[in-house]
Design a protein around this motif. Sequence first.
Motif, short mmCIF file in Angstrom:
data_model
loop_
_atom_site.label_atom_id
_atom_site.label_comp_id
_atom_site.label_asym_id
_atom_site.label_seq_id
_atom_site.Cartn_x
_atom_site.Cartn_y
_atom_site.Cartn_z
N VAL A 176 0.85 -1.16 -0.04
CA VAL A 176 -0.03 0.10 -0.10
C VAL A 176 0.79 1.24 0.15
N VAL A 177 0.48 2.36 -0.77
CA VAL A 177 1.02 3.43 -0.44
C VAL A 177 0.06 4.32 0.26
N ASN A 178 0.67 4.66 1.59
CA ASN A 178 -0.23 5.08 2.58
C ASN A 178 -0.26 6.81 2.62
N ALA A 179 -1.00 7.37 3.37
CA ALA A 179 -1.22 9.10 3.34
C ALA A 179 -0.02 9.69 3.73
N ASN A 180 1.13 9.10 3.81
CA ASN A 180 2.42 10.01 4.08
C ASN A 180 3.17 9.63 2.51
N ALA A 181 2.56 8.84 1.73
CA ALA A 181 3.21 8.51 0.56
C ALA A 181 4.31 7.39 0.61
N GLU A 182 4.21 6.84 1.74
CA GLU A 182 5.06 5.85 2.09
C GLU A 182 4.67 4.33 1.38
N ILE A 183 5.67 3.49 0.94
CA ILE A 183 5.34 2.30 0.52
C ILE A 183 5.61 1.23 1.56
N ILE A 184 4.30 0.53 2.10
CA ILE A 184 4.27 -0.24 3.16
C ILE A 184 3.51 -1.55 2.81
N GLN A 185 4.03 -2.58 3.81
CA GLN A 185 3.13 -3.78 3.68
C GLN A 185 1.98 -3.74 4.66
N ALA A 186 0.99 -3.87 4.26
CA ALA A 186 -0.47 -3.68 5.23
C ALA A 186 -0.17 -4.70 6.58
N ASP A 187 -0.37 -4.29 7.90
CA ASP A 187 -0.16 -4.87 8.85
C ASP A 187 -1.96 -5.40 8.90
N GLU A 188 -2.07 -6.21 10.21
CA GLU A 188 -3.09 -7.08 10.21
C GLU A 188 -4.31 -5.87 10.40
N GLU A 189 -4.03 -4.91 11.03
CA GLU A 189 -5.06 -3.74 11.44
C GLU A 189 -5.36 -3.16 9.77
N MET A 190 -4.57 -2.58 9.21
CA MET A 190 -4.82 -2.14 7.85
C MET A 190 -5.52 -2.98 6.97
N LEU A 191 -5.07 -4.42 6.99
CA LEU A 191 -5.80 -5.31 6.03
C LEU A 191 -7.07 -5.36 6.29
N LYS A 192 -7.48 -5.65 7.85
CA LYS A 192 -8.95 -5.47 8.46
C LYS A 192 -9.88 -4.36 7.70
N GLY A 193 -9.08 -3.29 7.57
CA GLY A 193 -9.87 -2.01 6.83
C GLY A 193 -10.08 -2.28 5.41
N ILE A 194 -8.67 -2.76 4.85
CA ILE A 194 -8.95 -2.89 3.36
C ILE A 194 -10.03 -3.90 2.88
N ARG A 195 -10.10 -4.91 3.89
CA ARG A 195 -10.97 -6.13 3.52
C ARG A 195 -12.57 -5.62 4.00
N GLY A 196 -13.14 -4.63 3.08
CA GLY A 196 -14.37 -4.28 3.35
C GLY A 196 -14.61 -2.82 3.02
N ALA A 197 -13.35 -1.94 3.17
CA ALA A 197 -13.58 -0.47 3.20
C ALA A 197 -12.52 -0.02 2.02
N GLY A 198 -12.04 -1.03 1.18
CA GLY A 198 -11.13 -0.70 -0.11
C GLY A 198 -10.07 0.25 0.21
N GLY A 199 -10.19 1.37 -0.67
CA GLY A 199 -8.98 2.25 -0.67
C GLY A 199 -8.90 3.48 0.35
N ASN A 200 -9.55 3.08 1.35
CA ASN A 200 -9.80 4.32 2.36
C ASN A 200 -8.52 4.62 3.32
N PHE A 201 -7.73 3.61 3.19
CA PHE A 201 -6.30 3.83 3.96
C PHE A 201 -5.18 4.08 3.06
N GLY A 202 -5.23 3.94 1.90
CA GLY A 202 -4.25 3.89 0.72
C GLY A 202 -4.21 3.52 -0.53
N ILE A 203 -3.51 3.50 -1.30
CA ILE A 203 -3.60 3.36 -2.66
C ILE A 203 -2.96 1.72 -2.71
N VAL A 204 -3.81 0.51 -3.03
CA VAL A 204 -3.51 -0.79 -3.21
C VAL A 204 -2.75 -0.71 -4.38
#
Length: 471
Positions: A176-204
């Motif tokens: 994911v590219v997050n809101a600080n423009a960093e490239i990260i591997q989503a942790d379990e918490e962010m994955l939980k958000g992506i699984r249902g709320a899509g691109g709300n936490f970053g660009i996948v």
Amino acid sequence: MVSESTGQGPAVVAEANPAFCDQIRNIPWIDTASVEYEAKRKIYQRDNVATPHAIACPRNTEDVAALVRHSIEANIPITVRSGGHDLFGRSIVESALCIDMRAIDFVEIAQDKKSARIGGGIRFEKLAEELSKEGLVCPFGTVPSVGFVGWASLGGYGALSGQYGLGVDQIIGAEVVNANAEIIQADEEMLKGIRGAGGNFGIVAGLRIKVYELKTLLAGLIVLDPSTKGVAETFADFLTGLQSLMASGQCPAAAGLDPAIVNHPQRGQTALVTFVWSSPDHSAGRAFLEKLLTLAPVAMQNVGETSMPAWLKTLEAFCPYGIFGGDRGISFRKLTPKMLAILRRHMENMPSDPATTIAIHPLSRTSPSATDPNLKRGSCFNPEARQEHFLLELIGSTLEQSNSPKSQKWIKDAYNELKGSGDAMDGSYIALTHPEDMCLEKIYGAAWEDLLALKRRLDPKGFFRNAVPRM
Ligand SMILES: Cc1cc2nc3c(=O)[nH]c(=O)nc-3n(C[C@H](O)[C@H](O)[C@H](O)COP(=O)(O)OP(=O)(O)OC[C@H]3O[C@@H](n4cnc5c(N)ncnc54)[C@H](O)[C@@H]3O)c2cc1C
């Protein structure tokens, strides 16, 4: 970024930060003056005539990160676009930078063939092709040009959901590219958000998904015969029979069935069922098909052995790219006599535009999405929708713009009456929820409070505010 029309990067970037403009100068960039602009801007929903400030086409994760940094520094809002199939046209917004992910469409299959890394802009058709070469599949929706990330991350209903689960439950990792423009591997918490709320936490930029060994499918269409009881009554008989099979455990997990009412060019209003059997045991599939064919009179069926890519191509013929209007989705735990009576009545005055349709997407009680508590814990997809239910899609789309008001009124009237029946579930499916019917608390149910807190923490300034859903 290279402007397709002028060969120059965008002036706004140069003024805001010349050094950075230099860094990202090679990203393909299409501005409003480009001859390619209109074709690139085109999305499935044609009522949205918004003019994005430009369309940038990143080629890899680093490009995506550079675009996010550029947009933060230049204070330009963004949208993210993959398949362009959002039913309400939300992947382009007036004056925002549209980040078109379609060039990031790689597929890397793990050695054990149990998972694959896929690009954030991949669409079903390419993913199905690449997996098929290795004798693999994963769940898909019905139309091959839909983007996998947009589909899976909001829920992802499909014919293989009974066997393998919803799209949301296929996601096991995300870059994911997050809101600080960093490239990260989503942790379990962010994955939980992506699984249902899509691109709300970053660009996948990429997902790691589950894949399954399956070389061939049994698939085809069953067209119901209306000559005795009429289309609406015959359709209702089929649905009632299907529901009984599901309730009594006689609908195998491998059976994926989507009953629909379409406006067929020759037959007129037609009740049909798409049938997909996702197990190598084809004789069991044929035996189950025989049982289905007794639920209501059948005019013809063409179920046969096929592959996922070939089946998706068959379905594409039903769904041309580019419509006016949109859908209203409404879910039911049970197809009650009251809701079926309302549906039958509205079928009788269904407008005749070829794109106006009714479709029903069942999720069976045997689906891993319904039975596996870990999947439930690991996503923000409404826990209430992890039980057997029927997602009714009132498709008020039209090919002709002049037909749109009539079809929109028709789905609105049907939706209001069905909702008023008291038999519908509280939450609906986010991807099919009309903006007028949007109530995120109900859509996410028990997952809503945690989701909201996650959004505030991971995107405190609302940089991804144009993501679907808008939170
Ligand atoms: C013809 C048609 C058939 C459909 N069939 C089904 C079906 O069978 N089952 C089902 O469940 N749904 C179905 N849908 C709904 C569809 O899955 C969703 O609308 C989905 O979000 C579309 O994704 P997209 O990439 O094609 O659309 P886009 O309009 O490109 O994207 C929609 C949104 O997804 C987000 N997004 C997309 N890619 C990324 C990314 N890489 N990173 C971050 N955010 C991203 C963005 O917020 C974007 O605005 C269908 C829709 C249509 C129009």
